[in-house]
Design an enzyme around this catalytic site. Structure first.
Site, PDB file in Angstrom:
ATOM      1  N   LYS A  38      53.505  47.130  34.376  1.00  0.00           N
ATOM      2  CA  LYS A  38      53.655  45.747  33.914  1.00  0.00           C
ATOM      3  C   LYS A  38      52.297  45.074  33.735  1.00  0.00           C
ATOM      4  O   LYS A  38      51.288  45.577  34.251  1.00  0.00           O
ATOM      5  CB  LYS A  38      54.529  44.974  34.904  1.00  0.00           C
ATOM      6  CG  LYS A  38      53.961  44.950  36.296  1.00  0.00           C
ATOM      7  CD  LYS A  38      55.034  44.644  37.329  1.00  0.00           C
ATOM      8  CE  LYS A  38      54.377  44.537  38.692  1.00  0.00           C
ATOM      9  NZ  LYS A  38      55.344  44.343  39.757  1.00  0.00           N
ATOM     10  N   TYR A 248      24.403  25.175  35.579  1.00  0.00           N
ATOM     11  CA  TYR A 248      25.068  23.899  35.849  1.00  0.00           C
ATOM     12  C   TYR A 248      24.886  23.495  37.303  1.00  0.00           C
ATOM     13  O   TYR A 248      25.010  24.322  38.215  1.00  0.00           O
ATOM     14  CB  TYR A 248      26.571  24.032  35.584  1.00  0.00           C
ATOM     15  CG  TYR A 248      26.952  23.993  34.129  1.00  0.00           C
ATOM     16  CD1 TYR A 248      26.607  22.913  33.317  1.00  0.00           C
ATOM     17  CD2 TYR A 248      27.692  25.024  33.572  1.00  0.00           C
ATOM     18  CE1 TYR A 248      26.979  22.877  31.981  1.00  0.00           C
ATOM     19  CE2 TYR A 248      28.076  24.997  32.239  1.00  0.00           C
ATOM     20  CZ  TYR A 248      27.712  23.913  31.442  1.00  0.00           C
ATOM     21  OH  TYR A 248      28.084  23.885  30.140  1.00  0.00           O
TER      22      TYR A 248
HETATM   23  C1  LIG Z   1      55.057  45.245  40.714  1.00  0.00           C
HETATM   24  C2  LIG Z   1      56.120  46.013  41.338  1.00  0.00           C
HETATM   25  C3  LIG Z   1      55.847  47.234  41.961  1.00  0.00           C
HETATM   26  C4  LIG Z   1      54.438  47.726  42.179  1.00  0.00           C
HETATM   27  O1  LIG Z   1      53.859  46.977  43.214  1.00  0.00           O
HETATM   28  P1  LIG Z   1      52.384  47.245  43.774  1.00  0.00           P
HETATM   29  O2  LIG Z   1      52.271  46.312  44.912  1.00  0.00           O
HETATM   30  O3  LIG Z   1      51.441  46.896  42.676  1.00  0.00           O
HETATM   31  O4  LIG Z   1      52.304  48.665  44.149  1.00  0.00           O
HETATM   32  C5  LIG Z   1      56.899  47.968  42.429  1.00  0.00           C
HETATM   33  N1  LIG Z   1      58.186  47.521  42.322  1.00  0.00           N
HETATM   34  C6  LIG Z   1      58.487  46.334  41.745  1.00  0.00           C
HETATM   35  C7  LIG Z   1      59.896  45.898  41.671  1.00  0.00           C
HETATM   36  C8  LIG Z   1      57.470  45.540  41.252  1.00  0.00           C
HETATM   37  O5  LIG Z   1      57.767  44.352  40.704  1.00  0.00           O
END
Ligand SMILES: *Cc1c(COP(=O)(O)O)cnc(C)c1O
Length: 345
Positions: A38, A248
């Site tokens: 994702k 800045y």
């Molecule tokens: C994002 C996600 C993961 C991966 O999580 P990490 O902490 O990055 O390993 C696994 N399962 C679900 C449902 C997620 O949303």
């Protein structure tokens, strides 16, 4: 169109990515080890990550949305893709057409999937205590899922990165659900969950951050390699006499005659203002500490010791996630997913 090279690049070490996946797969024991892609592979480029990991033997991938699923088409042979946010009303066209499964997250989504009459396998998320996404246990047990062909039944750990009682409570709740809801596979653990031990692995694990160089818990320390290497080009090197200030707010004063490298990089690129005071980079093995504030598109580094550095040279930013997270107060996830569009990947 004229091709213009970007003054920012994000190098991905495919060797480190694959090595991290192999370590996580070993820690997953007999369970298959998937990969969360994702947010464009946590900002690194989901297509490239999928290509490298599927070549290494990873078969199960996860995105958040159908737009992210579309961007990965066509899938490599033998690969399974699940869409974690399930199906909203406006997702149904994509959900019908694409070779990907929704992870159904509510009674409403289950109804929508049933009414589409696909009869194809889906995944289902059960909430075992996080109260984010997923059917409540009592909903799942009251017949809402009857007749569905469930490929993978998931739940997600809320506190796996901490030594919290919630982990064993969620484990017990998931074990109980597994006795009652039939599915081909069961999956609970993210990166931190994998570190909690083989009890948490079930049939399939879903690591994300640790693939990309994040250290989710102490158990992973020394096993996870850095994957993402941001680099930024030097725009100019200027001589700053002792006593003058830089940037800045004049927040940094040269204590000696200095040479300052001004770099094409700023908070608009996700290189946030909280790196001031601890950030840095290297050039040919020489450390260049960040000086002054981070601007929108520019950041200054003390190049006094970097003999020979000049306009057009590439500065490698210090970006080891665990270290930089501790220094900046940003999470390892924010450090990766915040890196902006101007980075060429
Ligand atoms: C994002 C996600 C993961 C991966 O999580 P990490 O902490 O990055 O390993 C696994 N399962 C679900 C449902 C997620 O949303």
């Amino acid at each position: 169109m004229i091709a213009v090279p970007s003054p920012l690049r994000l190098r991905l070490s495919s060797e480190a990515l694959v090595a991290n996946w192999r370590w996580l797969a070993r820690q997953s024991g007999a369970a298959a080890c998937g990969a969360a892609l994702k947010a464009d592979g946590y900002g690194l480029g989901a297509s490239a990550v999928m290509r490298h990991l599927s070549a290494a033997g990873c078969c199960d991938f996860f995105v958040a949305t159908w737009a992210e699923a579309v961007a990965l088409m066509p899938l490599p042979a033998g690969v399974s893709l699940s869409v974690l946010h399930g199906v909203g009303e406006s997702d149904m066209v994509a959900a019908r057409l694409l070779p990907a499964r929704p992870v159904l997250n509510s009674v409403e989504q289950v109804r929508r999937w049933r009414e589409a009459g696909e009869g194809r396998p889906c995944d289902v998320m059960i909430d075992t205590g996080m109260n984010r996404l997923g059917l409540r246990v009592e909903e799942a047990l009251s017949g809402a899922l009857n007749g569905l062909t469930i490929e993978t039944l998931h739940s997600h750990l809320a506190s796996a990165d901490e030594d919290s009682d919630q982990n064993v409570r969620q484990l017990a709740a998931f074990r109980a659900i597994r006795e009652q809801i039939p599915a081909r596979r069961y999956s609970l653990a993210n990166s931190a969950g994998i570190c909690l031990g083989s009890d948490f692995a079930f049939d399939l694990t879903r690591p994300g951050i640790a693939l990309y160089g994040g250290t989710p818990r102490g158990e992973a320390r020394g096993h996870i390699q850095q994957v993402a290497f941001p680099e930024a080009r030097v725009l100019q090197v200027r001589a700053v006499p002792a006593g003058e200030t830089v940037g800045y707010g004049a927040s940094w004063t040269a204590s000696r005659d200095s040479r300052i490298a001004v770099v094409n990089l700023g908070y608009a690129d996700g290189y946030r203002r909280c790196h001031a005071g601890s950030g840095g980079g290297t050039w040919q093995g020489q450390a260049l500490p960040l000086v002054g504030r981070v601007s929108m598109d520019l950041t200054a580094f003390d190049a006094s010791e970097a003999v020979g550095i000049g306009e057009g040279d590439w500065l490698s930013l210090d970006y080891e996630l665990l270290t930089v997270s501790a220094q900046s107060g940003l999470s390892q996830y924010e450090l990766l997913t915040g890196l902006g569009k101007r980075f060429e990947r």
